[in-house]
Structures are given as structure tokens and as C-alpha cells.
Design a protein around this motif. Structure first.
Motif, PDB file in Angstrom:
ATOM      1  N   ILE A  53       3.463   6.675 -12.536  1.00 40.81           N
ATOM      2  CA  ILE A  53       3.824   6.034 -11.281  1.00 40.81           C
ATOM      3  C   ILE A  53       4.140   7.092 -10.237  1.00 40.81           C
ATOM      4  N   GLY A  54       4.785   8.179 -10.678  1.00 33.63           N
ATOM      5  CA  GLY A  54       5.001   9.320  -9.787  1.00 33.63           C
ATOM      6  C   GLY A  54       6.137   9.112  -8.814  1.00 33.63           C
ATOM      7  N   ALA A  55       6.445  10.188  -8.106  1.00 35.58           N
ATOM      8  CA  ALA A  55       7.595  10.183  -7.206  1.00 35.58           C
ATOM      9  C   ALA A  55       7.376   9.238  -6.030  1.00 35.58           C
ATOM     10  N   GLY A  56       6.139   9.095  -5.605  1.00 31.22           N
ATOM     11  CA  GLY A  56       5.843   8.257  -4.440  1.00 31.22           C
ATOM     12  C   GLY A  56       5.959   6.780  -4.736  1.00 31.22           C
ATOM     13  N   GLY A  57       6.292   6.421  -5.951  1.00 32.93           N
ATOM     14  CA  GLY A  57       6.410   5.018  -6.307  1.00 32.93           C
ATOM     15  C   GLY A  57       5.056   4.355  -6.418  1.00 32.93           C
ATOM     16  N   LEU A  58       5.101   3.058  -6.246  1.00 27.81           N
ATOM     17  CA  LEU A  58       3.912   2.259  -6.490  1.00 27.81           C
ATOM     18  C   LEU A  58       2.953   2.253  -5.312  1.00 27.81           C
ATOM     19  N   ARG A  59       3.497   2.504  -4.114  1.00 29.26           N
ATOM     20  CA  ARG A  59       2.662   2.373  -2.913  1.00 29.26           C
ATOM     21  C   ARG A  59       1.495   3.326  -2.960  1.00 29.26           C
ATOM     22  N   GLY A  60       0.345   2.822  -2.657  1.00 29.22           N
ATOM     23  CA  GLY A  60      -0.857   3.632  -2.738  1.00 29.22           C
ATOM     24  C   GLY A  60      -1.582   3.416  -4.046  1.00 29.22           C
ATOM     25  N   LYS A  61      -0.840   2.959  -5.065  1.00 30.78           N
ATOM     26  CA  LYS A  61      -1.487   2.698  -6.349  1.00 30.78           C
ATOM     27  C   LYS A  61      -1.832   1.219  -6.517  1.00 30.78           C
ATOM     28  N   VAL A  62      -1.071   0.393  -5.819  1.00 31.69           N
ATOM     29  CA  VAL A  62      -1.367  -1.035  -5.827  1.00 31.69           C
ATOM     30  C   VAL A  62      -1.744  -1.433  -4.402  1.00 31.69           C
ATOM     31  N   ASP A  63      -2.816  -2.183  -4.272  1.00 32.60           N
ATOM     32  CA  ASP A  63      -3.308  -2.590  -2.961  1.00 32.60           C
ATOM     33  C   ASP A  63      -2.214  -3.333  -2.181  1.00 32.60           C
ATOM     34  N   ASP A  64      -2.034  -2.934  -0.927  1.00 35.94           N
ATOM     35  CA  ASP A  64      -1.032  -3.589  -0.075  1.00 35.94           C
ATOM     36  C   ASP A  64      -1.248  -5.097  -0.038  1.00 35.94           C
ATOM     37  N   ALA A  65      -2.515  -5.516   0.020  1.00 34.12           N
ATOM     38  CA  ALA A  65      -2.818  -6.948   0.158  1.00 34.12           C
ATOM     39  C   ALA A  65      -2.285  -7.739  -1.035  1.00 34.12           C
ATOM     40  N   ILE A  66      -2.311  -7.129  -2.209  1.00 39.14           N
ATOM     41  CA  ILE A  66      -1.815  -7.818  -3.399  1.00 39.14           C
ATOM     42  C   ILE A  66      -0.313  -8.009  -3.297  1.00 39.14           C
TER      43      ILE A  66
ATOM     44  N   LEU B 131       4.231  -3.170   6.732  1.00 36.00           N
ATOM     45  CA  LEU B 131       4.167  -2.905   5.294  1.00 36.00           C
ATOM     46  C   LEU B 131       5.457  -2.329   4.715  1.00 36.00           C
ATOM     47  N   ASP B 132       6.202  -1.592   5.547  1.00 32.68           N
ATOM     48  CA  ASP B 132       7.473  -1.073   5.034  1.00 32.68           C
ATOM     49  C   ASP B 132       8.386  -2.218   4.614  1.00 32.68           C
ATOM     50  N   LYS B 133       8.467  -3.220   5.502  1.00 30.71           N
ATOM     51  CA  LYS B 133       9.336  -4.359   5.187  1.00 30.71           C
ATOM     52  C   LYS B 133       8.760  -5.201   4.046  1.00 30.71           C
ATOM     53  N   VAL B 134       7.428  -5.296   4.020  1.00 30.41           N
ATOM     54  CA  VAL B 134       6.793  -6.050   2.932  1.00 30.41           C
ATOM     55  C   VAL B 134       7.146  -5.422   1.591  1.00 30.41           C
ATOM     56  N   TRP B 135       7.014  -4.100   1.513  1.00 29.70           N
ATOM     57  CA  TRP B 135       7.306  -3.417   0.246  1.00 29.70           C
ATOM     58  C   TRP B 135       8.781  -3.499  -0.106  1.00 29.70           C
ATOM     59  N   ALA B 136       9.624  -3.440   0.920  1.00 29.51           N
ATOM     60  CA  ALA B 136      11.062  -3.539   0.655  1.00 29.51           C
ATOM     61  C   ALA B 136      11.387  -4.921   0.089  1.00 29.51           C
TER      62      ALA B 136
ATOM     63  N   LEU C 170     -12.928  -4.771  -9.195  1.00 30.36           N
ATOM     64  CA  LEU C 170     -12.913  -4.088 -10.476  1.00 30.36           C
ATOM     65  C   LEU C 170     -12.059  -2.831 -10.428  1.00 30.36           C
ATOM     66  N   ALA C 171     -11.737  -2.393  -9.212  1.00 29.26           N
ATOM     67  CA  ALA C 171     -10.884  -1.220  -9.084  1.00 29.26           C
ATOM     68  C   ALA C 171      -9.417  -1.612  -9.103  1.00 29.26           C
ATOM     69  N   GLY C 172      -9.114  -2.775  -9.631  1.00 29.19           N
ATOM     70  CA  GLY C 172      -7.735  -3.268  -9.671  1.00 29.19           C
ATOM     71  C   GLY C 172      -6.837  -2.391 -10.510  1.00 29.19           C
ATOM     72  N   VAL C 173      -5.551  -2.671 -10.453  1.00 28.70           N
ATOM     73  CA  VAL C 173      -4.578  -1.796 -11.095  1.00 28.70           C
ATOM     74  C   VAL C 173      -4.435  -2.054 -12.577  1.00 28.70           C
ATOM     75  N   ASP C 174      -4.777  -3.211 -13.001  1.00 29.38           N
ATOM     76  CA  ASP C 174      -4.327  -3.674 -14.296  1.00 29.38           C
ATOM     77  C   ASP C 174      -5.484  -3.703 -15.286  1.00 29.38           C
TER      78      ASP C 174
END
Length: 530
Positions: free
Chosen positions: A381-394, A354-359, A470-474
RNA sequence: GAGGGCGUAGCUCAGUUGGCAGAGCAGCGGACUUUUAAUCCGCGGGUCCAGGGUUCGAGUCCCUGCGCCCUCACCA
């Protein structure tokens, strides 16, 4: 500029003045197509007629034909008029109207005929000196006046916008257009026959739905006045077809329109046609075989049609059709590749990294896009960026679509299998790996052509997946993601295990008829109102 | 949504450095009974997408708008 129209009106009045003929025609029995008329020509009878024409006892056993067609060309002599007629049969045919030999008011009516008019002609089939089969007309009457000047006889109608807006001109002026739509009809009709032969039952399910489910897309919304409720045009028939499985119909399909309120481009029209099919006690593999069968047999039909041969005489090795610069092989078994495998092959690292995926997602601008979505809603969005707020699978799937899908050979029909379960809400997870789904999507010509599922029939898992969606980000997406309570209720009644598929008919017809724009396979593509 | 292209006679299209709006087909009048995108003689036909600007002068240059096409983005 009504100069040309005025000339046609003058001819219309001229025709009306001749013996009270209706320039707009009348019911006519015994018509044959121009192609059939041409086929009736008899060499011997023609020769015998010519040999005896000037003798004391002329013999005329030439076959006759009565035809109707649009006037493409007209060459007038003083007492002999030549016209070339066109109909949908794909063969233009020449007729000759002679002042001496045509009965009644045929000759003056022919004189008053303009290019683009529809005419009816009856007479024996002969050949001219230069060998062209011709009807030597002895009865001629109008079929319909055309008050509008036609496109040029040679170039046809070139203006793309006019071709779409005035398809009624395009169809007769450009034979290739007629051919595409005749093929489309034949393909759809053949698909129905293939489905029926396999014991599928064709059904019709609602296009007006209170809740537009079965896919993720913005629906068209309207209002039902009688009940004062908002309704949507369907985006997919899926949830209704599955209800029929619950009811006990074992094999169902529907060929009809879906409506999606989204982008319009070469591959997307607001309304488009899909065949969706479901088979009880089948699975993803059952449906993959079915789709391959439908594609291959459709290609066989097209090849047989273009060669003018019987469909049974076309073998699998002949099923190679051009699509732009590509040559697409419909005859060989379709390729298969796993989602994760294709991901790793094209990206160089595993989708689980996932690190490489996000990069990579960041590099491709995907992260920025989602950050924009969140910011637009005023979410932190916060200091941690998007990770954790948007599903990794997406994010994995965004990277996959951008890089991996694009790496496929577009000339090779390919199934991508083993999609992540998280992005496949209506699909049964694989028993041996619950993070993957029994789903396969067919790609071809750079287009997604058809998804295949082993259908999810566990109501508790289905309800959970609806909730997760339904718990999507958007927030915007939330408006078109639905939780269909009645569908869960239906699953609780018990749906047999099943396979399902949905095949985009328009895109299939594009591939089979070598048309690069969906507008060229839709009789009336959506156009901005004039 | 961004970028590019196009919009001229009924149709298909030219239009040069900013200098009288062009061709082919189609149309109109005339000749022609075996033509083939018929031929021959003669004639007419324009809101140059719309609006504004620059200029002595704009189809042409500039701006705005409209429509269409292409590429990209969006559309899991």
C-alpha cells in the motif's frame, strides 16, 4: 408419529373397499371453479324448489355445478356431512353430503374423507338457513387422498421455513400465498403483452455461456463434458441481446433467469428474473419512458385485480400501493436527479473535490476495506496510502452508494442520471462531458430496480473500457471481469445506436404485492438442502 | 462474516425460581340430516433440533454443532 398417517391409510383402504373406487381419482370433465359455482346460485330457483319440495309435483330448476377442491373443514352429523372446499379461485365453497340424497357410494366415501383430501362433488346450488351458498351433493367421489396431516385450519402454515420448503402446502393452506403468485403470473404476462404491443420481439439467448459477461458478478461455473470446456451460467443476457441489434433485430427483449454466485438475503436470490430490452435508434430516455410505462401499467393491473374492477377503469391517481410502511406512488411521473447533484446535496461537497471524497471514504471505513483487499493479495500500500492505487471513481461511487443513495425518498420512484462513465463500462459517454455516462438507474423502496443506458456502440471505445475494467485493483474481481472478444467483433460489424434497460422482475413484484422478502415472490426460493 | 432471536405433539403455541411434558385445533371411539373454526361424552399421542457439560434433578443453566428468521457487513 404416524398415528395420524395411519388413520388416513385406514380411510384410504376404507374408500378402496367401497365399490372399487380409486381414491386417487380419475379424469373428470365439466369441472368449474368454486367461485364460478358460487356465482351460479339462483335465488328464485332455490325458492321454488323449497316451496314445492314436499308437494306432489316438486320443481327443481336449481343450477348445478361440478367442482373439485381440497377439504378445509369437515363437520359430520350422523347422516349429513358438511365440508368446505378450497381451490385456486379465491372462494371457498361449502358442500353438504346427505345420506338420503347422495347417490351411489357417495356418502360412505364422504365419511372416509380426511381434511386435506381432494374431492369431486356434483349437485344443485342451494342456500342454507343461515344464507350460505352450498352444493347439495348428489354425486361425490375422491380426487386424491392426502396421507399427510394438514396445517391447522385457522392459522394455516406459519412456519416460514416450511412455507418455503413445502410451497405445495403453503399455496393451498395460505390463500395470500396463492394470491401473490397469481398476481406475479399476471404481472409477467401483462409485461409481455405491453412489450409485444410496442413492437418488441421476445427472444431467448444463452444461459450457458463460455464467458459470463454483461455485468460484474461472480458466475456459477460448471463443465460441458462433450466439449471438455468450462462454462458459466449467465449473469446477464446483455451482450447477446446487443449482438441481435447488430444482426438487425430492431427491438428485442428477454424475460428470463440470471444467476449470480453471491450473497443471499431479502433482496438477493442466486437465480432471479430480469426483463432486458434493447431498442435500436433509441437512447437512455427511450428506455426510461418504457420502464415507467411497465411499472405504471403493472401497478394498474394490481390495483384493478385487488378491487376486482376492469383495468381500464383505474386512473393514475389510484396507483398508490403499500410497501411496508411506505405508500408508493406509481401514478405520478418518476422523479429524476443527477448523480453529481445528489452527491453534493447529501454530502455537502462536490464529487470532484477528491480530497474531501477520500476523507469521507476513510471516515466511512471504505478506505480500510480496500486496503484490506490489497493486503490480502500481498500488494504494497505504501506511504502514499491507497490514493492512486484505487480509481477515484470507485471511491466516489462507494461514498455515493453509502450516503447519497440512502438519502433518496424510498416511496418516490426516482431515476438517478449522469453516472460517472468510469463505472459504466457498457454505456456511451455523454458527448458534452465524457466523464459522465448516459445512464439512469431507477431506485424505489430502497432497492435498485432497473438500469438504463444509451448503449456504447463504438468498438474501439468499448475495447478500451474492457481493458480499463480489467486493470481493477482486486485480483478476486479479475476472475469475473471478462474481455469478450466476439462482442467487440460484433460491434465492429456495426451496432445501431440503441437504448437498453434491465428491470428486476422479482423486486418489482415485491413492490407491487407488498412482500418484503424476495423469497415471498419466488415459488421455490433457494434453500439450504435438508 | 458479526450480533441478536427461534427450534417443545401432525399444526398453532404455552411452559413461572431447575422439581412428574401442557393447551387449542387435528386424530381415535360414541351421539347427532341445515352445520359455520359445529356441539356434547370418552380416549390416545413427545428423540422438548443434535451432542456434550453443571446438578440429587435440565425443555429450562453452560459449551459445541445444525437449521431457520432478523439486523449489520459483503454483493460497484
Amino acid at each position: 408419529m404416524h398415528e395420524q398417517e395411519a388413520a388416513r391409510l385406514a380411510n384410504l383402504n376404507k374408500a378402496r373397499a367401497i365399490g372399487g373406487v380409486n381414491p386417487y381419482g380419475t379424469r373428470t370433465e365439466g369441472l368449474v371453479t368454486l367461485a364460478e359455482a358460487k356465482g351460479r346460485y339462483d335465488e328464485e330457483a332455490d325458492a321454488e324448489h323449497q316451496a314445492t319440495a314436499k308437494s306432489e309435483s316438486p320443481v327443481d330448476d336449481r343450477p348445478r355445478a361440478k367442482v373439485a377442491g381440497r377439504v378445509m373443514l369437515k363437520r359430520t352429523g350422523g347422516k349429513l356431512i358438511w365440508m368446505n372446499l378450497r381451490d385456486a379461485s379465491g372462494e371457498d365453497l361449502q358442500i353438504a353430503v346427505s345420506k338420503r340424497d347422495c347417490t351411489g357410494d357417495g356418502f360412505p366415501l364422504a365419511q372416509a374423507t380426511d381434511l386435506g383430501d381432494i374431492v369431486v362433488a356434483h349437485g344443485p346450488l342451494m342456500k342454507t338457513r343461515t344464507g350460505e351458498v352450498t352444493i347439495w351433493v348428489d354425486a361425490f367421489e375422491p380426487g386424491a387422498k392426502s396421507l399427510t396431516p394438514p396445517p391447522t385450519k385457522h392459522a394455516g402454515l406459519q412456519d416460514v421455513e416450511l412455507r418455503y420448503r413445502q410451497r405445495y402446502v403453503d399455496l393451498w393452506a395460505n390463500p395470500e400465498t396463492m394470491r401473490v403468485f397469481q398476481l406475479r403470473s399476471a404481472i409477467v404476462s401483462n409485461i409481455r403483452r405491453l412489450m409485444d404491443a410496442r413492437g418488441y420481439q421476445e427472444v431467448e439467448t444463452p444461459m450457458l455461456q463460455a464467458q459470463a459477461g454483461g455485468a460484474a458478478a461472480r458466475p456459477f461455473k460448471t463443465h460441458l463434458n462433450a466439449l471438455d470446456v468450462d462454462v458459466s451460467l449467465r449473469i446477464a443476457p446483455e451482450l447477446y441481446l446487443k449482438r441481435l441489434l447488430v444482426g438487425g433485430m430492431p427491438k428485442v427483449y428477454e424475460v428470463n433467469r440470471n444467476f449470480r454466485n453471491e450473497g443471499v438475503d431479502k433482496q438477493h436470490n442466486p437465480e432471479f428474473t430480469m426483463i432486458e430490452a434493447y431498442e435500436a435508434f433509441g437512447d437512455m430516455g427511450t428506455m426510461m419512458e418504457l420502464t415507467e410505462h411497465l411499472c405504471r401499467e403493472s401497478a394498474r393491473l394490481v390495483v384493478a385485480w385487488s378491487r376486482g374492477v376492469d383495468i381500464l377503469s383505474v386512473s393514475d391517481v389510484d396507483l398508490v400501493l403499500p410497501f411496508g410502511e411506505l405508500m408508493i406512488d406509481f401514478g405520478s411521473p418518476f422523479a429524476r436527479v443527477g448523480y453529481g447533484e445528489l452527491f453534493e446535496r447529501s454530502l455537502g461537497f462536490a464529487m470532484s473535490d477528491l480530497d474531501k471524497v477520500w476523507a469521507k471514504a476513510d471516515e466511512l471505513g471504505i478506505v480500510g476495506k480496500y486496503a484490506g483487499h490489497l493486503a490480502a493479495e500481498g500488494r504494497e500500500i505504501g506511504a502514499g496510502g491507497l490514493r492512486g492505487k484505487v480509481d477515484d471513481a470507485i471511491i466516489v461511487n462507494e461514498v455515493f452508494e453509502e450516503v447519497a443513495e440512502a438519502s433518496l425518498d424510498p416511496s418516490r420512484p426516482t431515476y438517478i442520471t449522469d453516472y460517472p462513465s468510469a463505472i459504466s463500462p457498457l454505456t456511451r459517454p455523454k458527448p458534452e462531458d465524457l466523464t459522465l455516462a448516459d445512464r439512469a438507474d431507477l431506485f424505489l423502496g430502497g432497492m435498485e430496480l432497473a438500469p438504463h443506458y444509451t448503449e456504447l456502440n463504438d468498438p474501439e471505445v468499448q475495447a478500451e473500457k474492457f481493458r480499463a475494467q480489467l486493470a481493477g485493483v482486486d485480483a478476486e474481481e479479475m476472475t469475473f471481469r471478462t474481455f469478450d472478444k466476439d462482442f467487440i467483433r460484433a460491434l465492429k460489424v456495426g451496432m445501431p445506436p440503441a437504448g437498453g434497460m434491465g428491470l428486476g422482475i422479482d423486486r418489482l413484484v415485491m413492490l407491487l404485492t407488498n412482500q418484503r422478502s424476495i423469497r415471498d415472490v419466488l415459488l421455490f426460493p433457494f434453500m439450504r438442502p435438508e
